[in-house]
Structure formats: structure tokens, C-alpha cells
Motif scaffolding. Sequence first.
Motif, mmCIF file in Angstrom:
data_model
loop_
_atom_site.group_PDB
_atom_site.id
_atom_site.type_symbol
_atom_site.label_atom_id
_atom_site.label_comp_id
_atom_site.label_asym_id
_atom_site.label_seq_id
_atom_site.Cartn_x
_atom_site.Cartn_y
_atom_site.Cartn_z
ATOM 1 N N THR A 1 0.812 -1.218 0.000
ATOM 2 C CA THR A 1 0.000 0.000 0.000
ATOM 3 C C THR A 1 0.848 1.274 0.000
ATOM 4 O OG1 THR A 1 -0.179 0.072 2.413
ATOM 5 C CG2 THR A 1 -1.894 -1.159 1.237
ATOM 6 N N VAL A 2 2.170 1.089 -0.006
ATOM 7 C CA VAL A 2 3.063 2.251 -0.012
ATOM 8 C C VAL A 2 3.264 2.728 -1.449
ATOM 9 C CG1 VAL A 2 5.415 3.036 0.475
ATOM 10 C CG2 VAL A 2 4.237 1.510 2.084
ATOM 11 N N VAL A 3 3.244 4.032 -1.632
ATOM 12 C CA VAL A 3 3.535 4.629 -2.939
ATOM 13 C C VAL A 3 5.012 5.031 -2.941
ATOM 14 C CG1 VAL A 3 3.020 6.563 -4.485
ATOM 15 C CG2 VAL A 3 1.171 5.499 -3.153
ATOM 16 N N GLY A 4 5.793 4.496 -3.854
ATOM 17 C CA GLY A 4 7.219 4.841 -3.905
ATOM 18 C C GLY A 4 8.053 4.035 -2.922
ATOM 19 N N LEU A 5 7.712 2.761 -2.780
ATOM 20 C CA LEU A 5 8.358 1.895 -1.785
ATOM 21 C C LEU A 5 9.881 1.901 -1.886
ATOM 22 C CD1 LEU A 5 8.039 -0.248 0.463
ATOM 23 C CD2 LEU A 5 7.858 -1.979 -1.339
ATOM 24 N N GLU B 1 7.166 -6.200 6.252
ATOM 25 C CA GLU B 1 6.134 -7.232 6.299
ATOM 26 C C GLU B 1 5.988 -7.882 4.919
ATOM 27 O OE1 GLU B 1 2.225 -7.481 8.986
ATOM 28 O OE2 GLU B 1 2.004 -6.109 7.299
ATOM 29 N N ALA B 2 6.917 -8.776 4.647
ATOM 30 C CA ALA B 2 6.958 -9.433 3.337
ATOM 31 C C ALA B 2 5.794 -10.413 3.173
ATOM 32 C CB ALA B 2 8.279 -10.159 3.167
ATOM 33 N N TYR B 3 5.403 -11.041 4.286
ATOM 34 C CA TYR B 3 4.365 -12.080 4.242
ATOM 35 C C TYR B 3 3.045 -11.475 4.692
ATOM 36 C CZ TYR B 3 8.602 -14.866 4.130
ATOM 37 O OH TYR B 3 9.828 -15.377 3.805
ATOM 38 N N TYR B 4 2.130 -11.333 3.756
ATOM 39 C CA TYR B 4 0.877 -10.618 4.025
ATOM 40 C C TYR B 4 -0.195 -11.165 3.088
ATOM 41 C CZ TYR B 4 -2.186 -6.657 5.145
ATOM 42 O OH TYR B 4 -3.223 -5.879 5.589
ATOM 43 N N GLY B 5 -1.399 -11.351 3.610
ATOM 44 C CA GLY B 5 -2.456 -12.013 2.854
ATOM 45 C C GLY B 5 -2.740 -11.416 1.491
ATOM 46 N N ALA B 6 -2.730 -10.086 1.408
ATOM 47 C CA ALA B 6 -3.111 -9.440 0.154
ATOM 48 C C ALA B 6 -1.953 -9.344 -0.840
ATOM 49 C CB ALA B 6 -3.659 -8.038 0.452
ATOM 50 N N HIS B 7 -0.762 -9.810 -0.439
ATOM 51 C CA HIS B 7 0.381 -9.727 -1.354
ATOM 52 C C HIS B 7 0.306 -10.787 -2.446
ATOM 53 C CE1 HIS B 7 3.487 -7.489 1.388
ATOM 54 N NE2 HIS B 7 2.494 -6.724 0.994
ATOM 55 N N SER B 8 0.629 -10.399 -3.663
ATOM 56 C CA SER B 8 0.838 -11.380 -4.732
ATOM 57 C C SER B 8 2.192 -12.044 -4.473
ATOM 58 C CB SER B 8 0.878 -10.664 -6.083
ATOM 59 O OG SER B 8 1.991 -9.779 -6.117
ATOM 60 N N PRO B 9 2.436 -13.209 -5.076
ATOM 61 C CA PRO B 9 3.768 -13.824 -4.940
ATOM 62 C C PRO B 9 4.875 -12.858 -5.396
ATOM 63 C CG PRO B 9 2.231 -15.359 -5.975
ATOM 64 C CD PRO B 9 1.508 -14.044 -5.855
ATOM 65 N N GLU B 10 4.589 -12.045 -6.399
ATOM 66 C CA GLU B 10 5.585 -11.083 -6.892
ATOM 67 C C GLU B 10 5.902 -10.038 -5.828
ATOM 68 O OE1 GLU B 10 2.776 -11.954 -8.593
ATOM 69 O OE2 GLU B 10 3.813 -13.277 -10.006
ATOM 70 N N MET B 11 4.838 -9.575 -5.136
ATOM 71 C CA MET B 11 5.051 -8.561 -4.096
ATOM 72 C C MET B 11 5.874 -9.134 -2.955
ATOM 73 S SD MET B 11 4.502 -5.401 -3.468
ATOM 74 C CE MET B 11 5.224 -4.579 -2.047
ATOM 75 N N THR B 12 5.565 -10.375 -2.567
ATOM 76 C CA THR B 12 6.345 -11.011 -1.499
ATOM 77 C C THR B 12 7.809 -11.133 -1.924
ATOM 78 O OG1 THR B 12 4.406 -12.214 -0.718
ATOM 79 C CG2 THR B 12 6.555 -13.081 -0.055
ATOM 80 N N ALA B 13 8.029 -11.565 -3.152
ATOM 81 C CA ALA B 13 9.400 -11.722 -3.658
ATOM 82 C C ALA B 13 10.125 -10.378 -3.672
ATOM 83 C CB ALA B 13 9.380 -12.325 -5.060
ATOM 84 N N ARG B 14 9.410 -9.348 -4.062
ATOM 85 C CA ARG B 14 10.008 -8.009 -4.103
ATOM 86 C C ARG B 14 10.416 -7.551 -2.696
ATOM 87 N NH1 ARG B 14 6.584 -2.643 -5.696
ATOM 88 N NH2 ARG B 14 8.227 -1.137 -5.200
ATOM 89 N N CYS B 15 9.527 -7.817 -1.719
ATOM 90 C CA CYS B 15 9.831 -7.447 -0.327
ATOM 91 C C CYS B 15 11.028 -8.242 0.195
ATOM 92 C CB CYS B 15 8.623 -7.700 0.579
ATOM 93 S SG CYS B 15 7.241 -6.590 0.295
ATOM 94 N N LEU B 16 11.094 -9.532 -0.152
ATOM 95 C CA LEU B 16 12.209 -10.357 0.317
ATOM 96 C C LEU B 16 13.523 -9.871 -0.303
ATOM 97 C CD1 LEU B 16 10.524 -13.905 0.270
ATOM 98 C CD2 LEU B 16 11.091 -12.501 2.276
ATOM 99 N N ALA B 17 13.455 -9.434 -1.562
ATOM 100 C CA ALA B 17 14.659 -8.901 -2.208
ATOM 101 C C ALA B 17 15.099 -7.604 -1.521
ATOM 102 C CB ALA B 17 14.385 -8.664 -3.693
ATOM 103 N N SER B 18 14.131 -6.747 -1.188
ATOM 104 C CA SER B 18 14.456 -5.503 -0.470
ATOM 105 C C SER B 18 15.042 -5.817 0.898
ATOM 106 C CB SER B 18 13.203 -4.638 -0.280
ATOM 107 O OG SER B 18 12.694 -4.221 -1.523
ATOM 108 N N ALA B 19 14.467 -6.830 1.562
ATOM 109 C CA ALA B 19 14.965 -7.206 2.882
ATOM 110 C C ALA B 19 16.429 -7.625 2.794
ATOM 111 C CB ALA B 19 14.116 -8.345 3.459
#
Length: 280
Positions: free
Chosen positions: A199-203, A219-237
Amino acid sequence: MDAIAAGYTIDLHTHSLRSDGALSPADVVKRAAARGVTIQALSDHDSLAGVAEASAAGRDLGVRIIPATELNTESEWGDAHVLGYFIDPADGSLEDRLRWLRENRGRRIELMVEKLNALGYPVELARVLEIAQGGALGRPHLAQALFEKGHVRSYDAAFDTLLAKDSPAYVERVGLTPTEAVTLIREHGGVPSLAHPGTVVGLDELLPKLVAVGLAGIEAYYGAHSPEMTARCLASARALGLVPTGGSDFHGRGEHGTDLGGVFVPPETIERLESRRGRA
Ligand SMILES: [Zn+2]
Ligand SMILES: [Zn+2]
């Protein structure tokens, strides 16, 4: 049949009546325990008021409660919410800041009630306060009041048609910026994680700024995340040295969030978050 363990064992994002959830802190823990959760963060918005009750229930039910809060922010970065873990519910100076945030919430909801009345969707502030039962006021309470009055077909429709940003009854909040929220959690000994980054703009621009002031998790693991969003968060982490966190964002109202323990969270998360206490 009841008491079927259907969830994952760790849930680091849950809400009770003490903010905008539908269940008492004890009932949220009971439901979490029934679904197999053994470690739960109670992360009510701008409040630690439910932690003592949740902890007492957790002791009886074998659920470890991690004291937490979720801070909404106001800025050009969209809905940037910051979770703060391991904060002390007895910290008086933190409570002063949280009270200021809750009072702003209250004023904002009053203004939204006035707007709804002017728009021809009469709701009573008294009823909204009753629904909140003393919790930190939020749009979910307004949504329920609108639904009860028959102004909308469903709780979720209230958000879609009247309460979402840029909708007719929407009022901006006054509050912290994301940087201020991370700083506040750090100043009070907590470990901050960026909630539902989708939900962040300009993450990608925001993350390094938050890391610079002490952000420790995402918060990489979240119900509304697509697999792509989770992967993106894990890469940022990985790139920024953040701990991937996760949770259900359970509210017990409408379709907001998933059920308790509904989101996978890696078992090493707690230890990794604890290792970030007292340092950025
Ligand atoms: Zn949130
Ligand atoms: Zn939440």
C-alpha cells in the motif's frame, strides 16, 4: 467441530477492540490459540491498551504475546503503516504520544460523520463511538455504522463508495510521517517493521530513508500480497538488511485482513527481530 488448528504458528499483526478490531483482546488470543498460533503480536493502532488482557489470556492458552502497535502515517507515500514490536505497555511517555494520535483519530472521525450527514448518509457519532467500544476510532467503525443504517450493501462497500481516500466523505488525517513513526518506535526501545508494503507509494525510494532512522523489518508475508510482491519485499529485505516479518492483519470485520495464523511467517523471525532491539 471446533478448535481445529488451521493456521500457521506465528502471527505478528493482529487487532482487537482496543483499536478497530471486532473481538476483545482475550477473544482474539483464544481464536488464535484455537487456530494453532503460539506466538502472536497484538498490534492495535496507536494503542497498547489490550496487551495486558491479551498476555493474561496467552498465559492460560500457551500463546506468547508480543506487545506491539501499528502507527498509521500521513504523507505522500500512500498508506505507510509502521509496526513496532517489543515496546513496553507501561512506557508513560510513549502513551502520551499515542494518546495524541488517538485524539487526532477521534477528531477526524467526527469530521467524517459531519460530511456523511451533509451528503445525505446520516449516521450518529454516538453510535460510531458505541461500535468502537472505547477503542482507537477508525474508518471501520464508520463503515459498520453506515452498513447498519442501510446506506451501503456491505461493510466493504462503505469503503469503496464513501470512505476510501478521494471518496466524498474522506477526511485526511493529521499524524506522523513514516520517518517520524519509525523514529518514535526506536526512541521507545521498539523494533519497527513496515506493514503491508503493497500500500506504499514509492516503496523503493522510501525504504532506504526508513532504514536510515532505524527500520528493522518489512512485512513481506501478508495475505493481500501477490507472490511477486512477497518476492520483491524479500529482495528488499536482503538488500537493506531487514528482517522479513508477516501477519494476518486480522480485524474480525468484513474482509479486512485474513484469519488469525493465516499467513506463513518463518520461525526464525522472532529471534531475528529480538536481535535488532536497541540498535538499528
Ligand atoms: Zn495497516
Ligand atoms: Zn493492521
